[in-house]
Write an enzyme that holds these catalytic residues in place. Structure first.
Site, PDB file in Angstrom:
ATOM      1  N   HIS A 149      10.784 -29.074 -15.966  1.00 53.83           N
ATOM      2  CA  HIS A 149       9.443 -28.882 -16.539  1.00 53.83           C
ATOM      3  C   HIS A 149       8.352 -28.949 -15.483  1.00 53.83           C
ATOM      4  O   HIS A 149       7.243 -28.494 -15.708  1.00 53.83           O
ATOM      5  CB  HIS A 149       9.185 -29.933 -17.625  1.00 53.83           C
ATOM      6  CG  HIS A 149      10.000 -29.687 -18.857  1.00 53.83           C
ATOM      7  ND1 HIS A 149       9.474 -29.139 -19.998  1.00 53.83           N
ATOM      8  CD2 HIS A 149      11.314 -29.872 -19.101  1.00 53.83           C
ATOM      9  CE1 HIS A 149      10.431 -29.015 -20.907  1.00 53.83           C
ATOM     10  NE2 HIS A 149      11.562 -29.460 -20.390  1.00 53.83           N
ATOM     11  N   ASP A 152       0.811 -28.297 -11.409  1.00 48.49           N
ATOM     12  CA  ASP A 152       1.313 -28.509 -12.760  1.00 48.49           C
ATOM     13  C   ASP A 152       2.462 -27.548 -12.985  1.00 48.49           C
ATOM     14  O   ASP A 152       2.380 -26.382 -12.556  1.00 48.49           O
ATOM     15  CB  ASP A 152       0.191 -28.209 -13.770  1.00 48.49           C
ATOM     16  CG  ASP A 152       0.228 -29.145 -14.961  1.00 48.49           C
ATOM     17  OD1 ASP A 152       1.318 -29.620 -15.288  1.00 48.49           O
ATOM     18  OD2 ASP A 152      -0.841 -29.381 -15.565  1.00 48.49           O
TER      19      ASP A 152
END
Ligand code: GDG
Length: 741
Positions: free
Chosen positions: A174, A381
């Site tokens: 992720h 991110d």
């Protein structure tokens, strides 16, 4: 195995650090609250499918009595959950220490935050990964898919592969996968990569993370992956980019509800005459909050006409509280906001409203609906779902998304105002542009952004990943099923009057070494070959690309047939070297000159001179550079040798030129005349030059390719260890009967 069509759909075993519910214990009584974060939300639907099971840590249950824990586990069973309970010290070391103190900052390029005492917690990380693998292995049934999530569990795929060789295993990261220059800082870089490679499919958020991973494999493990797959320990590992998304329909529907509209209106009414700038983040140093506040300050400095015309509402959800780096960040943000508000507020207005707490879903939706400008400016991110959720909730298409180019989401959301969050001045300018953007321009951008989140939702993401996992696993299973040497076939070979074995050496009997001279045969191999040739019913021939003096030195006394330089030289046991006629060798000086030039440019590379061949080895070069030099050398050689009786061989970390018409197949032509009738010939080899061997086998011959590359050989073995195990059977089969005779 792939289940046949009539069987029920496969069960999904979701494996993540946290379960979708977190248990909080007060006075010995457990209370379940939904776990926060993108992972939990995105996997809920997969978990809702029949038979699915979610395996993870339920939070700190140390305050529960043993009986209460059993009760809790029973309740979990009813909800298709399996808890991996961890002791407090394990959580501290595995989760806070290694996962969040080492991997999290490193993977987000926050190198100065990587804990100095990282070595302390590695062992706990490995142990907890083992615990997870054990729990999964206990509940696994044939046909299940296992989907492992995120950086906390990077070793689980390989640990599971060792326990469940047949299983379908997918892994999704992720967070970003960093450039290999950063990744290689990690002392356990090999272990992490090898851990991941147990999966059939490894997914990343973006193509650039995928490329970083491939380049780490090359530099750290010396593997040469293609862009989308690689061979590893006899299996194919597929790699791909699968950008995670949101349940767009849900967000659209919820934001269209009258309650949400009313809450958004109320929020606007609280700030009359102001456009609303909104930020929603976990309070984490990767999210770029201090620089975001500085950008607001900069905006106020350079655009006095905007004073009193906007309000910046920042929600910062408390995270990893108690950890020093996070406490420090919290103080820093408090101070910065205090400074900006102090400098620019008046009696009616202050620029920043700061909420250090989580908001409930209704408040979150109201913020998304009411926000005229959304600020998503992380320093790094993996994806960032907040950006996508905001876009989904912009029903009137009049909001603007300011998005960091270092969020994975920027890959898909190119119609946002993209900023470099390190450039405070540019970010300030982008916020001003957003505030002053005309409605038509806003609508044009927002429509394009909404098309993307409508077109690519979390459902597409899960089904795309699972489809790719099924395909990858089916391919591996099929390879194994069609190419494993069947037991019946081995028995037939063992019961034949005798067997002739033609064996390649490097990569077949020994693994590849960093230099050719390091791949010396070990004592166990010499003993094994010795036992084979000691039997009257085994003929052994070694067919190698190496020069004859090396082969003679290593194997001369063993009584095996030797074939050097791909069959240019042959020597029967105890005979003399015989050389095959070759066409002209006039090409050699010019090939040598080119190869030497390449050595000057590629430190670590060297030329190996053989009697009739030249080989440029680059296995000690910087890997990426070596591979690109090899491509260049091949193209030079192709031109040079266009009209010459010589050919360029494909090889592993080597570019070799040999005379045309000399290949390993010639060995078999001669051997076929010497092998007694009824003795099958078994040829085993790993590299492209061994294909000539397989091609020249008589119809009843057996070709075995070592590794998982494409081959015309009928059968396959994974690595030199399994080759030796097979040879062991040839060495020991029926010995008692032989002795009796
Ligand atoms: C990882 C990666 C990747 C946040 N605050 C509140 C709240 N949220 C919800 C948001 C969103 C989720 O949490 C946050 O998702 P992100 O994508 O921003 O980040 P993470 O979950 O921390 O982390 C990230 C993600 O995994 C998925 O792969 O995108 O890059 O770091 O759904 O809405 N929800 C509520 N109140 C809050 O205060 N209700």
């Amino acid at each position: 195995m792939v289940p046949p069509d009539s069987s029920p759909p496969p069960r999904n075993l979701i494996v993540s650090n946290r379960l979708p519910v977190t248990i909080q214990v007060h006075d010995g009584v457990p209370r379940a609250v939904p776990s926060a974060g993108g992972l939990a939300t995105s996997m809920r639907q997969v978990h809702a499918e029949p038979g699915s099971l979610w395996i993870g840590w339920p939070g700190d249950t140390c305050g529960l009595s043993p009986e209460a824990r059993v009760d809790l586990d029973e309740q979990f069973v009813g909800q298709n959950l399996r808890a991996v309970h961890l002791e407090r010290t394990q959580v501290e070391r595995f989760y806070e220490g290694f996962s969040n103190g080492v991997l999290w900052p490193l993977f987000h390029y926050s190198l100065e935050r990587v804990r100095l005492d990282a070595w302390k917690d590695w062992e706990a990380y490995r142990e907890v990964n083992e615990r997870f693998a054990d729990t999964v292995a206990q509940v696994w049934q044939p046909g299940d898919r296992i989907w492992v999530h995120d950086y906390q569990l990077a070793l689980v795929p390989q640990l599971l592969r060792a326990r469940l060789p047949e299983a379908s295993i997918g892994f999704f990261l992720h967070i970003p996968f960093p450039a290999s220059a950063a990744f290689r800082i990690l002392p356990w870089r090999r272990e992490i990569l090898e851990g991941l490679l147990g999966a059939d499919l490894i997914g990343f958020q973006t193509f650039s993370f995928q490329r970083h991973f491939m380049s780490a494999l090359l530099r750290v493990l010396g593997l040469e992956p293609r862009l989308e797959d690689l061979e590893y320990q006899g299996r194919m590992v597929r790699v791909g980019a699968f950008p995670i998304s949101i349940d767009t329909r849900y967000f659209v529907a919820r934001s269209a509800e009258p309650e949400t509209s009313a809450a958004a209106e109320a929020l606007r009414a609280n700030h009359p005459g102001c456009q609303l700038l909104v930020g929603v983040d976990r309070l984490d140093y990767t999210k770029g909050l201090p620089r975001r506040v500085l950008a607001i300050e900069r905006l106020l400095e350079r655009a006095p006409h905007l004073h009193g015309k906007f309000k910046f509402i920042q929600v910062a959800v408390p995270s990893r509280t108690g950890v020093e780096a996070y406490e420090k960040l919290r103080r820093e943000i408090d101070e910065l906001i205090g400074r900006v508000n102090g400098r620019f507020s008046n009696l009616q207005w202050s620029p920043v409203q700061y909420l250090y707490r989580s908001v409930d879903e209704a408040e979150l939706l109201a913020l998304y609906r009411a926000g005229d400008v959304m600020l998503v400016t992380p320093l790094r991110d993996g994806m960032n779902l907040v950006a996508k959720e905001y876009v989904a909730c912009q029903l009137e298409h009049d909001g603007v998304l300011v998005l960091s180019e270092f969020a994975g989401a920027a890959w898909e959301l190119g119609d946002a105002l993209l900023v470099n969050p390190y450039d405070v001045d540019q970010t300030a300018q982008a916020i001003q542009d957003a505030l002053e953007m005309p409605l038509e321009a806003r609508a044009e951008r927002m429509k394009a952004l909404r098309r993307r989140v409508q077109q690519w939702t979390v459902h597409h993401w899960t089904s795309d990943f699972l489809r790719a996992l099924d395909a990858a696993h089916a391919e591996n299973s099929q390879r194994q099923a069609t190419t494993a040497l069947p037991a019946g076939q081995i028995d037939r070979l063992l019961s034949a009057p005798g067997v002739a074995l033609v064996l390649d050496y490097d990569g077949t009997l020994v693994p590849f070494a960093s230099t050719p001279d390091r791949a010396r045969p070990d004592a166990a191999l010499l003993q094994l070959l010795g036992r084979l040739v000691a039997r009257r019913d085994r003929l052994v021939h070694l067919a190698s690309g190496r020069d004859r003096s090396t082969l003679l030195q290593w194997f001369g006394g063993l009584g095996v047939g030797l074939h050097a330089e791909h069959g240019y030289w042959s020597r029967l046991p105890d005979g003399e070297w015989v050389q095959r006629p070759v066409p002209s060798l006039d090409w050699m000086p010019s090939v040598r000159a080119i190869m030497e030039r390449f050595c000057e440019h590629a430190p670590g590379s060297f030329v190996e001179e053989k009697a009739v061949a030249l080989a440029w080895h680059y296995r000690r070069c910087e890997p990426q550079f070596g591979a690109s030099q090899a491509r260049e050398l091949r193209s030079h050689l192709a031109k040079l040798l266009a009209n010459q009786p010589a050919e360029v061989l494909p090889g592993v970390k080597v570019v070799e030129v040999r005379p045309s018409g000399i290949h390993k197949g010639l060995i078999l032509q001669d051997l076929a005349l010497r092998v007694p009738p009824g003795w099958p010939i078994v040829a085993i080899g790993d590299d492209a030059t061994d294909e000539d061997l397989f091609r020249a086998l008589p119809p009843e011959g057996i070709g075995i390719h070592v590794g998982s590359r494409d081959s015309i050989a009928r059968y396959r073995l994974s690595d030199p260890t399994s080759v030796r195990l097979l040879l062991e059977r040839f060495a020991s089969a029926g010995l008692s009967a032989l002795h009796a005779a």
